[in-house]
Design a protein around this motif. Structure first.
Motif, short mmCIF file in Angstrom:
data_model
loop_
_atom_site.label_atom_id
_atom_site.label_comp_id
_atom_site.label_asym_id
_atom_site.label_seq_id
_atom_site.Cartn_x
_atom_site.Cartn_y
_atom_site.Cartn_z
N PRO A 143 0.70 -1.10 0.05
CA PRO A 143 0.08 -0.07 -0.12
C PRO A 143 0.92 1.21 0.07
O PRO A 143 0.64 2.22 -0.56
CB PRO A 143 -0.78 -0.18 1.38
CG PRO A 143 -0.77 -1.66 1.58
CD PRO A 143 0.56 -2.01 1.15
N LEU A 144 1.92 1.21 0.61
CA LEU A 144 2.73 2.43 0.80
C LEU A 144 3.46 2.58 -0.65
O LEU A 144 3.86 3.82 -1.04
CB LEU A 144 3.84 2.03 1.76
CG LEU A 144 3.19 1.92 3.24
CD1 LEU A 144 4.49 1.75 4.18
CD2 LEU A 144 2.57 3.04 3.59
N LYS A 145 3.91 1.59 -1.15
CA LYS A 145 4.74 1.70 -2.49
C LYS A 145 3.77 1.55 -3.77
O LYS A 145 4.29 2.29 -4.93
CB LYS A 145 5.69 0.21 -2.55
CG LYS A 145 6.78 0.44 -1.67
CD LYS A 145 7.54 -0.96 -1.64
CE LYS A 145 7.90 -0.95 -3.13
NZ LYS A 145 8.61 -2.74 -3.39
N TYR A 146 2.51 1.48 -3.73
CA TYR A 146 1.62 1.73 -4.93
C TYR A 146 0.49 2.45 -4.43
O TYR A 146 -0.82 1.73 -4.50
CB TYR A 146 1.36 0.18 -5.52
CG TYR A 146 2.69 -0.55 -5.94
CD1 TYR A 146 2.96 -0.38 -7.14
CD2 TYR A 146 3.16 -1.35 -5.18
CE1 TYR A 146 4.13 -1.05 -7.59
CE2 TYR A 146 4.36 -1.93 -5.33
CZ TYR A 146 4.91 -1.94 -6.63
OH TYR A 146 5.96 -2.46 -7.12
N PRO A 147 0.59 3.56 -3.94
CA PRO A 147 -0.42 4.19 -3.29
C PRO A 147 -1.68 4.60 -4.08
O PRO A 147 -2.78 4.55 -3.42
CB PRO A 147 0.15 5.45 -2.78
CG PRO A 147 1.17 5.75 -3.73
CD PRO A 147 1.69 4.44 -4.08
N ILE A 203 -3.23 -3.61 6.86
CA ILE A 203 -4.45 -2.68 6.85
C ILE A 203 -4.19 -1.33 7.62
O ILE A 203 -4.54 -0.39 7.02
CB ILE A 203 -5.33 -3.27 8.20
CG1 ILE A 203 -5.97 -4.71 7.53
CG2 ILE A 203 -6.54 -2.22 8.71
CD1 ILE A 203 -6.95 -5.42 8.59
N ASP A 204 -3.09 -1.09 8.47
CA ASP A 204 -2.65 -0.07 8.96
C ASP A 204 -2.00 0.84 7.89
O ASP A 204 -2.15 1.97 8.09
CB ASP A 204 -1.66 -0.12 10.17
CG ASP A 204 -2.21 -0.72 11.51
OD1 ASP A 204 -3.57 -0.88 11.75
OD2 ASP A 204 -1.20 -1.25 12.21
N ASN A 205 -1.11 0.04 7.00
CA ASN A 205 -0.76 1.04 5.93
C ASN A 205 -1.65 1.34 4.88
O ASN A 205 -1.51 2.57 4.35
CB ASN A 205 0.36 0.00 5.23
CG ASN A 205 1.76 -0.22 5.94
OD1 ASN A 205 2.00 0.54 6.69
ND2 ASN A 205 2.26 -1.38 5.68
N VAL A 206 -2.80 0.79 4.86
CA VAL A 206 -3.63 1.24 3.99
C VAL A 206 -4.61 2.50 4.46
O VAL A 206 -4.83 3.52 3.87
CB VAL A 206 -4.80 0.01 3.60
CG1 VAL A 206 -6.05 0.51 2.93
CG2 VAL A 206 -4.39 -0.97 2.70
#
Lengths: 231, 231
Positions: free
Chosen positions: B155-159, B187-190
């Motif tokens: 999620p961080l790399k392909y926002p 989930i936290d990253n999303v």
């Protein structure tokens, strides 16, 4: 589809990219440097493969990395721990590295290092099984990764990457016992469209297959048979 | 990057796509049809999710599928076994469906069926975590899948995909015991970039989470809160 023709500028964007890729490759050849373009879907294991490779070959080859990601330097930070130059390129909304971006990365490498000192440049592309295969960056060989978790049918459904690959790593084979998957069927599907690629099943967890991959990389740095001729 | 401006035609291609997507959505609304755009990396489990969904909801909803793939009708053939209309779209070298392709698919659907009879159109996009998020097809909601095998950092790399998603399915959670992965960290990253999406961990193998997904789909067909407002 990527827009490939800019009518106002009168240029075919893929052709323009190819010209710049060829120019990058001329630099690599002048420096005596082999460039491998590492491509796959997100999460197929590109970064961990590079980690293993940097650790295993540090006494054999002088290496540098160009690390492409849409955002963040998460992967670049992981790879810097192996004591090699890592040039991060954030592509923003772009779904692939192109030759111009890599050219910019090379200029940054040259500011701090003498590129003649290096044997191997590993380019980690943006995670995407489609677009990076269309945009050459000057590499001598294309490395594609396909995780066994992605399914047997992917070579058939995403053919461009598998047609173009010079070496295909079938990754995460330690997970095969937990999946309904037949590695041989993946290989057979790749062979339908690509008779020349080396195909190496690997697991970064167990180490299976990695020695074969390291040998392939070392051979590529001596430019034996695996090397791609400039188009 | 996708070329987004055609200087000769004087049009912003993303804006032109958006206009046609809005037009598609007007048709969907007139037909009383909810359209869900299902997107992910290759092999995250889109097709098996649709198989399960078609089987589970066949008595509740009248469904049709637009099936996007670069080549082959492998997925379309799998889904036809569930007795619903499946319109295949082969995108060739293109890495995503766009609104024009889907519009063409709708015309093919209309040749054989009355679209007023349908409740739900499931669009399975080309497997790609980057480009499909940029090209709306007229959907009421974007469904993103992320397999636990792809890693916590995606999620961080392909926002873009994770910012845009209205519902995120974290798939293949049956494999968590064999991976170094923490679903809560995904989930936290999303949540760092998307506070509104429904997030549903699922396994097509064990069935875990699927009932929650089916409820989400049924609710979407009654246009409750999950629906996207036309931009």
């Amino acid at each position: 589809m990527h827009q490939t023709f800019d009518a106002a500028l009168g240029v075919n964007l893929l052709h323009a990219n190819q010209d710049l890729a060829d120019h990058n490759r001329e630099h690599f050849d002048a420096w005596g440097l082999t460039c491998l373009n590492v491509m796959s879907s997100p999460g197929a294991g590109k970064t961990v493969l590079l980690e293993k490779t940097l650790a295993a070959l540090k006494d054999d080859l002088k290496m540098a990395v160009i690390e492409g990601d849409m955002t963040t330097e998460l992967d670049a930070e992981r790879l810097r721990q192996y004591g090699v130059p890592v040039i991060p390129i954030n592509t923003g909304r772009s779904c692939h590295l192109d030759a111009k971006m890599v050219s910019g990365g090379l200029h940054r490498l040259e500011q701090e290092y003498d590129p003649n000192d290096f044997d191997l440049l590993l380019v980690e592309n943006v995670g995407n099984l489609v677009c990076p295969a269309e945009f050459e960056v000057g590499e001598h060989a294309k490395i594609a990764l396909l995780s066994v978790t992605e399914g047997e049918d992917k070579p058939l459904k995403y053919p461009v990457m598998f047609q173009e690959a010079d070496c295909l790593l079938v990754t995460k084979i330690d997970l095969v016992p937990y999946l309904k998957i037949d590695v041989q069927r993946i290989i057979d599907n790749v062979r339908q469209m690509n008779s020349h690629a080396s195909i190496i099943p690997v697991s970064a967890q167990t180490g299976e297959g990695l020695e074969t991959w390291y040998d392939w990389v070392k051979k590529s740095c001596h430019r034996e048979d695996v090397m791609k001729v400039t188009a």
